[in-house]
Design a protein around this motif. Structure first.
Motif, PDB file in Angstrom:
ATOM      1  N   ASP A   1      78.363  -1.089 -25.899  1.00 20.96           N
ATOM      2  CA  ASP A   1      79.315  -0.836 -26.977  1.00 20.96           C
ATOM      3  C   ASP A   1      79.804  -2.131 -27.604  1.00 20.96           C
ATOM      4  O   ASP A   1      79.954  -2.231 -28.805  1.00 20.96           O
ATOM      5  CB  ASP A   1      80.517  -0.043 -26.469  1.00 20.96           C
ATOM      6  CG  ASP A   1      80.184   1.414 -26.257  1.00 20.96           C
ATOM      7  OD1 ASP A   1      79.134   1.869 -26.770  1.00 20.96           O
ATOM      8  OD2 ASP A   1      80.961   2.109 -25.575  1.00 20.96           O
TER       9      ASP A   1
ATOM     10  N   GLU B   1      79.448  -3.289 -31.513  1.00 22.62           N
ATOM     11  CA  GLU B   1      80.593  -3.651 -32.340  1.00 22.62           C
ATOM     12  C   GLU B   1      80.389  -5.020 -32.968  1.00 22.62           C
ATOM     13  O   GLU B   1      80.708  -5.225 -34.122  1.00 22.62           O
ATOM     14  CB  GLU B   1      81.872  -3.623 -31.495  1.00 22.62           C
ATOM     15  CG  GLU B   1      82.316  -2.209 -31.154  1.00 22.62           C
ATOM     16  CD  GLU B   1      83.494  -2.181 -30.211  1.00 22.62           C
ATOM     17  OE1 GLU B   1      84.231  -3.189 -30.142  1.00 22.62           O
ATOM     18  OE2 GLU B   1      83.684  -1.162 -29.540  1.00 22.62           O
TER      19      GLU B   1
ATOM     20  N   ARG C   1      77.054   0.193 -36.473  1.00 21.95           N
ATOM     21  CA  ARG C   1      77.713   1.498 -36.417  1.00 21.95           C
ATOM     22  C   ARG C   1      77.993   1.992 -37.832  1.00 21.95           C
ATOM     23  O   ARG C   1      78.204   1.222 -38.758  1.00 21.95           O
ATOM     24  CB  ARG C   1      79.017   1.414 -35.637  1.00 21.95           C
ATOM     25  CG  ARG C   1      78.780   1.167 -34.159  1.00 21.95           C
ATOM     26  CD  ARG C   1      80.096   1.066 -33.433  1.00 21.95           C
ATOM     27  NE  ARG C   1      79.831   0.743 -32.049  1.00 21.95           N
ATOM     28  CZ  ARG C   1      80.032   1.582 -31.043  1.00 21.95           C
ATOM     29  NH1 ARG C   1      80.532   2.769 -31.265  1.00 21.95           N
ATOM     30  NH2 ARG C   1      79.764   1.219 -29.809  1.00 21.95           N
TER      31      ARG C   1
ATOM     32  N   GLU D   1      79.965   7.162 -35.632  1.00 15.34           N
ATOM     33  CA  GLU D   1      81.263   7.618 -35.167  1.00 15.34           C
ATOM     34  C   GLU D   1      81.794   8.631 -36.171  1.00 15.34           C
ATOM     35  O   GLU D   1      81.980   8.310 -37.342  1.00 15.34           O
ATOM     36  CB  GLU D   1      82.241   6.434 -35.066  1.00 15.34           C
ATOM     37  CG  GLU D   1      81.725   5.234 -34.295  1.00 15.34           C
ATOM     38  CD  GLU D   1      81.466   5.496 -32.819  1.00 15.34           C
ATOM     39  OE1 GLU D   1      82.007   6.474 -32.269  1.00 15.34           O
ATOM     40  OE2 GLU D   1      80.713   4.712 -32.214  1.00 15.34           O
TER      41      GLU D   1
ATOM     42  N   PRO E   1      76.661  10.794 -31.197  1.00 14.43           N
ATOM     43  CA  PRO E   1      77.820  10.378 -31.992  1.00 14.43           C
ATOM     44  C   PRO E   1      79.081  10.280 -31.147  1.00 14.43           C
ATOM     45  O   PRO E   1      79.217  10.968 -30.142  1.00 14.43           O
ATOM     46  CB  PRO E   1      77.958  11.512 -33.008  1.00 14.43           C
ATOM     47  CG  PRO E   1      77.456  12.708 -32.264  1.00 14.43           C
ATOM     48  CD  PRO E   1      76.323  12.200 -31.410  1.00 14.43           C
ATOM     49  N   GLY E   2      79.972   9.408 -31.574  1.00 16.48           N
ATOM     50  CA  GLY E   2      81.313   9.399 -31.025  1.00 16.48           C
ATOM     51  C   GLY E   2      82.151  10.334 -31.882  1.00 16.48           C
ATOM     52  O   GLY E   2      81.965  10.392 -33.097  1.00 16.48           O
TER      53      GLY E   2
ATOM     54  N   VAL F   1      84.725  10.646 -37.551  1.00 15.15           N
ATOM     55  CA  VAL F   1      86.168  10.435 -37.521  1.00 15.15           C
ATOM     56  C   VAL F   1      86.871  11.474 -38.390  1.00 15.15           C
ATOM     57  O   VAL F   1      86.551  11.627 -39.572  1.00 15.15           O
ATOM     58  CB  VAL F   1      86.539   9.019 -38.024  1.00 15.15           C
ATOM     59  CG1 VAL F   1      88.048   8.823 -38.039  1.00 15.15           C
ATOM     60  CG2 VAL F   1      85.857   7.955 -37.168  1.00 15.15           C
TER      61      VAL F   1
ATOM     62  N   HIS G   1      86.023  11.336 -32.934  1.00 18.41           N
ATOM     63  CA  HIS G   1      87.339  10.709 -32.856  1.00 18.41           C
ATOM     64  C   HIS G   1      88.345  11.373 -33.788  1.00 18.41           C
ATOM     65  O   HIS G   1      87.993  11.794 -34.887  1.00 18.41           O
ATOM     66  CB  HIS G   1      87.253   9.229 -33.252  1.00 18.41           C
ATOM     67  CG  HIS G   1      86.167   8.494 -32.560  1.00 18.41           C
ATOM     68  ND1 HIS G   1      86.302   7.974 -31.293  1.00 18.41           N
ATOM     69  CD2 HIS G   1      84.892   8.207 -32.947  1.00 18.41           C
ATOM     70  CE1 HIS G   1      85.170   7.390 -30.931  1.00 18.41           C
ATOM     71  NE2 HIS G   1      84.299   7.521 -31.926  1.00 18.41           N
TER      72      HIS G   1
ATOM     73  N   PHE H   1      85.604   0.030 -35.045  1.00 17.27           N
ATOM     74  CA  PHE H   1      84.271   0.187 -34.468  1.00 17.27           C
ATOM     75  C   PHE H   1      83.291  -0.888 -34.927  1.00 17.27           C
ATOM     76  O   PHE H   1      82.145  -0.902 -34.477  1.00 17.27           O
ATOM     77  CB  PHE H   1      83.699   1.568 -34.802  1.00 17.27           C
ATOM     78  CG  PHE H   1      84.516   2.699 -34.245  1.00 17.27           C
ATOM     79  CD1 PHE H   1      84.743   2.798 -32.882  1.00 17.27           C
ATOM     80  CD2 PHE H   1      85.058   3.652 -35.073  1.00 17.27           C
ATOM     81  CE1 PHE H   1      85.497   3.836 -32.358  1.00 17.27           C
ATOM     82  CE2 PHE H   1      85.811   4.691 -34.564  1.00 17.27           C
ATOM     83  CZ  PHE H   1      86.037   4.788 -33.205  1.00 17.27           C
TER      84      PHE H   1
ATOM     85  N   GLN I   1      74.547   3.526 -34.183  1.00 14.26           N
ATOM     86  CA  GLN I   1      75.442   4.501 -33.555  1.00 14.26           C
ATOM     87  C   GLN I   1      76.340   5.025 -34.653  1.00 14.26           C
ATOM     88  O   GLN I   1      76.698   4.296 -35.565  1.00 14.26           O
ATOM     89  CB  GLN I   1      76.284   3.815 -32.477  1.00 14.26           C
ATOM     90  CG  GLN I   1      77.392   4.658 -31.893  1.00 14.26           C
ATOM     91  CD  GLN I   1      76.908   5.836 -31.059  1.00 14.26           C
ATOM     92  OE1 GLN I   1      75.836   5.779 -30.480  1.00 14.26           O
ATOM     93  NE2 GLN I   1      77.682   6.895 -31.026  1.00 14.26           N
TER      94      GLN I   1
ATOM     95  N   VAL J   1      80.544   4.872 -39.732  1.00 10.51           N
ATOM     96  CA  VAL J   1      81.677   5.786 -39.615  1.00 10.51           C
ATOM     97  C   VAL J   1      81.465   6.916 -40.610  1.00 10.51           C
ATOM     98  O   VAL J   1      81.220   6.676 -41.794  1.00 10.51           O
ATOM     99  CB  VAL J   1      83.023   5.071 -39.881  1.00 10.51           C
ATOM    100  CG1 VAL J   1      84.146   6.066 -40.111  1.00 10.51           C
ATOM    101  CG2 VAL J   1      83.370   4.160 -38.715  1.00 10.51           C
TER     102      VAL J   1
END
Length: 165
Positions: free
Chosen positions: A3, A7, A12, A42, A93-94, A44, A96, A114, A40, A14
């Motif tokens: 991770d 970053e 990443r 994320e 996926p993350g 949100v 959040h 991120f 990756q 979003v």
């Protein structure tokens, strides 16, 4: 890649998610972009900051219900994502929830958090299918974001992933 490496490298994306067609379009495009780039992503969902110092006192029960509903919508988003090439190719996926004064401000803050190189949002409704119509969030992002922004065309979620020729 850890991770912290992701970053640092800005590897990443979003995706600003709302539980509607516009959010589905952003989710589909974000998943395709992640699969194509190996990034990756994320997902949100931004909720308004709880009432602070306002005339109306905070209602913890209401805030809990809103957060539970947002978590439910994110779980539905994950179910949709499992059907995409991005998840099938091992990109998880993350998911959040963030709080901010505005959806755009929350997405910019999440992109910084991120280390994202891109923010993806959906088009406003009311335009022609397959075209992009800027809504208030996309407009604010395009004016204020220091992270590049992509606006998914309307009905993007319905179409198949295509590679440019």
């Amino acid at each position: 890649m850890s991770d912290s490496d992701a970053e640092r490298d800005g590897d990443r994306i979003v995706v600003g998610y709302t539980a509607d067609d516009s959010g589905a379009d952003a989710l589909a495009l974000g998943a395709r972009m992640a699969a194509a780039t190996g990034a990756q992503f994320e997902v949100v969902m931004v909720l308004p900051i709880e009432a602070r110092g306002g005339v109306v006192p905070r209602d913890p029960g209401h805030e809990r219900r809103v957060k539970e509903q947002a978590q439910s919508w994110l779980a539905e988003a994950f179910t949709r994502l499992r059907e995409t090439d991005a998840v099938a190719s091992g990109v998880e996926p993350g998911l959040h929830i963030r709080y901010a004064d505005s959806f755009a401000a929350g997405l910019i803050a999440a992109a910084h958090e991120f280390g994202a190189w891109l923010i993806v949002v959906g088009s406003a409704r009311g335009g022609m299918l397959g075209l992009t119509r800027l809504g208030s969030v996309a407009n604010e992002l395009l004016r204020t974001s220091d992270v590049p922004v992509v606006v998914a065309p309307a009905a993007n979620a319905a179409g198949p992933a295509r590679r440019p020729s």
